[in-house]
Write a protein that holds these residues in place. Sequence first.
Motif, PDB file in Angstrom:
ATOM      1  N   GLU A 113       0.830  -1.208   0.000  1.00  0.00           N
ATOM      2  CA  GLU A 113       0.000   0.000   0.000  1.00  0.00           C
ATOM      3  C   GLU A 113       0.863   1.256   0.000  1.00  0.00           C
ATOM      4  OE1 GLU A 113      -3.039  -0.135  -0.597  1.00  0.00           O
ATOM      5  OE2 GLU A 113      -3.520  -2.220  -0.164  1.00  0.00           O
ATOM      6  N   ILE A 114       1.961   1.240   0.751  1.00  0.00           N
ATOM      7  CA  ILE A 114       2.872   2.387   0.743  1.00  0.00           C
ATOM      8  C   ILE A 114       3.436   2.600  -0.660  1.00  0.00           C
ATOM      9  CG2 ILE A 114       5.097   3.249   1.580  1.00  0.00           C
ATOM     10  CD1 ILE A 114       4.490   1.899   4.261  1.00  0.00           C
ATOM     11  N   GLY A 115       3.844   1.493  -1.282  1.00  0.00           N
ATOM     12  CA  GLY A 115       4.365   1.584  -2.642  1.00  0.00           C
ATOM     13  C   GLY A 115       3.345   2.119  -3.616  1.00  0.00           C
ATOM     14  N   TYR A 116       2.102   1.678  -3.446  1.00  0.00           N
ATOM     15  CA  TYR A 116       1.056   2.151  -4.355  1.00  0.00           C
ATOM     16  C   TYR A 116       0.842   3.648  -4.218  1.00  0.00           C
ATOM     17  CZ  TYR A 116      -3.465   3.374  -6.183  1.00  0.00           C
ATOM     18  OH  TYR A 116      -4.480   4.021  -6.849  1.00  0.00           O
ATOM     19  N   PHE A 117       0.706   4.124  -2.988  1.00  0.00           N
ATOM     20  CA  PHE A 117       0.394   5.535  -2.799  1.00  0.00           C
ATOM     21  C   PHE A 117       1.585   6.429  -3.134  1.00  0.00           C
ATOM     22  CE2 PHE A 117      -3.162   3.825  -0.308  1.00  0.00           C
ATOM     23  CZ  PHE A 117      -4.190   4.591  -0.857  1.00  0.00           C
ATOM     24  N   CYS A 118       2.801   5.904  -3.063  1.00  0.00           N
ATOM     25  CA  CYS A 118       3.954   6.658  -3.565  1.00  0.00           C
ATOM     26  C   CYS A 118       3.840   6.815  -5.074  1.00  0.00           C
ATOM     27  CB  CYS A 118       5.253   5.942  -3.201  1.00  0.00           C
ATOM     28  SG  CYS A 118       5.703   6.037  -1.457  1.00  0.00           S
ATOM     29  N   GLY A 119       3.454   5.742  -5.749  1.00  0.00           N
ATOM     30  CA  GLY A 119       3.264   5.803  -7.189  1.00  0.00           C
ATOM     31  C   GLY A 119       2.058   6.623  -7.594  1.00  0.00           C
ATOM     32  N   GLU A 120       1.053   6.659  -6.728  1.00  0.00           N
ATOM     33  CA  GLU A 120      -0.165   7.415  -7.029  1.00  0.00           C
ATOM     34  C   GLU A 120       0.125   8.897  -7.175  1.00  0.00           C
ATOM     35  OE1 GLU A 120      -4.547   7.697  -7.340  1.00  0.00           O
ATOM     36  OE2 GLU A 120      -2.956   6.283  -7.807  1.00  0.00           O
ATOM     37  N   GLY A 121       1.185   9.359  -6.515  1.00  0.00           N
ATOM     38  CA  GLY A 121       1.552  10.762  -6.652  1.00  0.00           C
ATOM     39  C   GLY A 121       2.046  11.086  -8.047  1.00  0.00           C
ATOM     40  N   VAL A 122       2.540  10.081  -8.757  1.00  0.00           N
ATOM     41  CA  VAL A 122       3.019  10.269 -10.125  1.00  0.00           C
ATOM     42  C   VAL A 122       1.895  10.057 -11.134  1.00  0.00           C
ATOM     43  CG1 VAL A 122       4.655   9.449 -11.864  1.00  0.00           C
ATOM     44  CG2 VAL A 122       5.309   9.508  -9.437  1.00  0.00           C
ATOM     45  N   LEU A 123       1.091   9.024 -10.893  1.00  0.00           N
ATOM     46  CA  LEU A 123       0.016   8.698 -11.824  1.00  0.00           C
ATOM     47  C   LEU A 123      -1.311   8.760 -11.072  1.00  0.00           C
ATOM     48  CD1 LEU A 123      -0.778   7.720 -14.663  1.00  0.00           C
ATOM     49  CD2 LEU A 123      -0.568   5.384 -13.849  1.00  0.00           C
ATOM     50  N   LYS A 124      -2.040   9.833 -11.234  1.00  0.00           N
ATOM     51  CA  LYS A 124      -3.295  10.023 -10.519  1.00  0.00           C
ATOM     52  C   LYS A 124      -4.363   9.084 -11.057  1.00  0.00           C
ATOM     53  CE  LYS A 124      -1.820  13.355  -7.902  1.00  0.00           C
ATOM     54  NZ  LYS A 124      -1.644  13.157  -6.460  1.00  0.00           N
ATOM     55  N   LYS A 125      -5.356   8.843 -10.204  1.00  0.00           N
ATOM     56  CA  LYS A 125      -6.430   7.924 -10.561  1.00  0.00           C
ATOM     57  C   LYS A 125      -7.129   8.371 -11.839  1.00  0.00           C
ATOM     58  CE  LYS A 125     -10.450   8.344  -8.774  1.00  0.00           C
ATOM     59  NZ  LYS A 125     -11.603   8.410  -7.853  1.00  0.00           N
ATOM     60  N   ARG A 126      -7.346   9.694 -11.986  1.00  0.00           N
ATOM     61  CA  ARG A 126      -8.091  10.192 -13.147  1.00  0.00           C
ATOM     62  C   ARG A 126      -7.295  10.051 -14.441  1.00  0.00           C
ATOM     63  NH1 ARG A 126      -9.385  13.506  -8.925  1.00  0.00           N
ATOM     64  NH2 ARG A 126     -11.605  13.727  -8.431  1.00  0.00           N
ATOM     65  N   GLN A 127      -6.018   9.732 -14.319  1.00  0.00           N
ATOM     66  CA  GLN A 127      -5.200   9.553 -15.512  1.00  0.00           C
ATOM     67  C   GLN A 127      -5.168   8.100 -15.968  1.00  0.00           C
ATOM     68  OE1 GLN A 127      -1.476  11.181 -14.194  1.00  0.00           O
ATOM     69  NE2 GLN A 127      -1.965  13.247 -14.884  1.00  0.00           N
ATOM     70  N   ARG A 128      -6.010   7.242 -15.325  1.00  0.00           N
ATOM     71  CA  ARG A 128      -6.098   5.851 -15.789  1.00  0.00           C
ATOM     72  C   ARG A 128      -6.528   5.840 -17.246  1.00  0.00           C
ATOM     73  NH1 ARG A 128      -9.959   3.205 -12.321  1.00  0.00           N
ATOM     74  NH2 ARG A 128      -8.230   2.719 -10.939  1.00  0.00           N
ATOM     75  N   VAL A 129      -7.495   6.694 -17.618  1.00  0.00           N
ATOM     76  CA  VAL A 129      -7.854   6.885 -19.015  1.00  0.00           C
ATOM     77  C   VAL A 129      -6.958   7.997 -19.548  1.00  0.00           C
ATOM     78  CG1 VAL A 129      -9.670   7.494 -20.625  1.00  0.00           C
ATOM     79  CG2 VAL A 129     -10.230   6.226 -18.552  1.00  0.00           C
ATOM     80  N   PRO A 130      -6.009   7.704 -20.419  1.00  0.00           N
ATOM     81  CA  PRO A 130      -5.023   8.698 -20.844  1.00  0.00           C
ATOM     82  C   PRO A 130      -5.648   9.889 -21.551  1.00  0.00           C
ATOM     83  CG  PRO A 130      -4.861   6.692 -22.156  1.00  0.00           C
ATOM     84  CD  PRO A 130      -5.819   6.409 -21.045  1.00  0.00           C
ATOM     85  N   LYS A 131      -5.084  11.064 -21.294  1.00  0.00           N
ATOM     86  CA  LYS A 131      -5.546  12.283 -21.951  1.00  0.00           C
ATOM     87  C   LYS A 131      -4.785  12.427 -23.267  1.00  0.00           C
ATOM     88  CE  LYS A 131      -6.604  14.573 -17.575  1.00  0.00           C
ATOM     89  NZ  LYS A 131      -6.284  15.695 -16.669  1.00  0.00           N
TER      90      LYS A 131
END
Length: 333
Positions: free
Chosen positions: A67-85
């Motif tokens: 979970e720590i690893g995930y939330f560290c990565g979440e700062g780089v790739l936000k949830k809303r960017q799952r669908v690429p702009k």
Amino acid sequence: MSLIIWMIGIISILCVVFFVTRDILSPAVLFCLPWTAASILLFLSDFDYNSNSIVFLLFFLGAIVFEIGYFCGEGVLKKRQRVPKMAIRNITCNFTFIKIVIVLEIIFVIILLISYTDFIIRNYENNIFSSFYNNRSEFKMLKPFGYIKNIIAAFTTVMMIQRMFVLNEIKKKYNAYLLLQSAICIICILSNMTRNGILQAFLPVFMAYLISSQQSATEIFKKLCIAGIAFLILFIVVAAQKFWYLFEDGKFAQEIINQISLYASSSFAAIQQVYDGGGYPQVWGANSFRFFYAVCDKVFGTDLAVSLKNEFIYIAKDVTTNVYTFYYYYLPS
């Protein structure tokens, strides 16, 4: 006590990460779901295990690290960017190419079904599953067919994701081709004939569908429940055919429960016994870097890669397993 701490911990993590992400498809949430279900089934099972083993605390530590690893990565790739702009959201499609691919796939599926049918008839014993599974080593096209089915699953996944970006005026036509492609893919997935094979082939395609459909959390939850029920039915059908001899005494319901518990939670009991007993080999990185060893074996004809098969151990009377969770893979390293 350790088991109780682990169960309370993983359920608490699940609740917290869902509250934070509000996203049922978040890896932080998905990671916790199978562990939670498996832990509850283990607690209700009659497997032989030590609930005070430190191994359950190590599971808890592993979950926290993930979970720590995930939330560290979440700062780089936000949830809303799952669908690429994408700069170009609306794209056209080469329907001629899609038609050609689908026609070739239909020809392959026909050959696949004919080959399977002929093989099962020639090697029939008790039921369809046993006939194929017990004699699969004699099916010469097993690996080539497997590679082609993987390609079909990958193409289906690409089409699922591409659906988000096609022009609105051609979306209806595109969806019709996607529906046909999905039907072909489902046939290929079901032809894997094993529960793990079906599940591993189905999950990437299904996740691509959930992401590309951009549905609400409620709708996604409904789809997950439907998919779970469908797999449970498939699990029962396969189990009844694979272990048909266990159902002859009429205790069908009890045996199904036993099979579900064995499939979902036996690895907990197994790794606890193996870890506490110290009966595992020290391979010093050979598991973690096995891919490179395997490549070396193929290129130079060596025999360096360690076996992926584990020894069967008893976790209850007359009940054995050789699956010790994915953590075991790294433990000997």
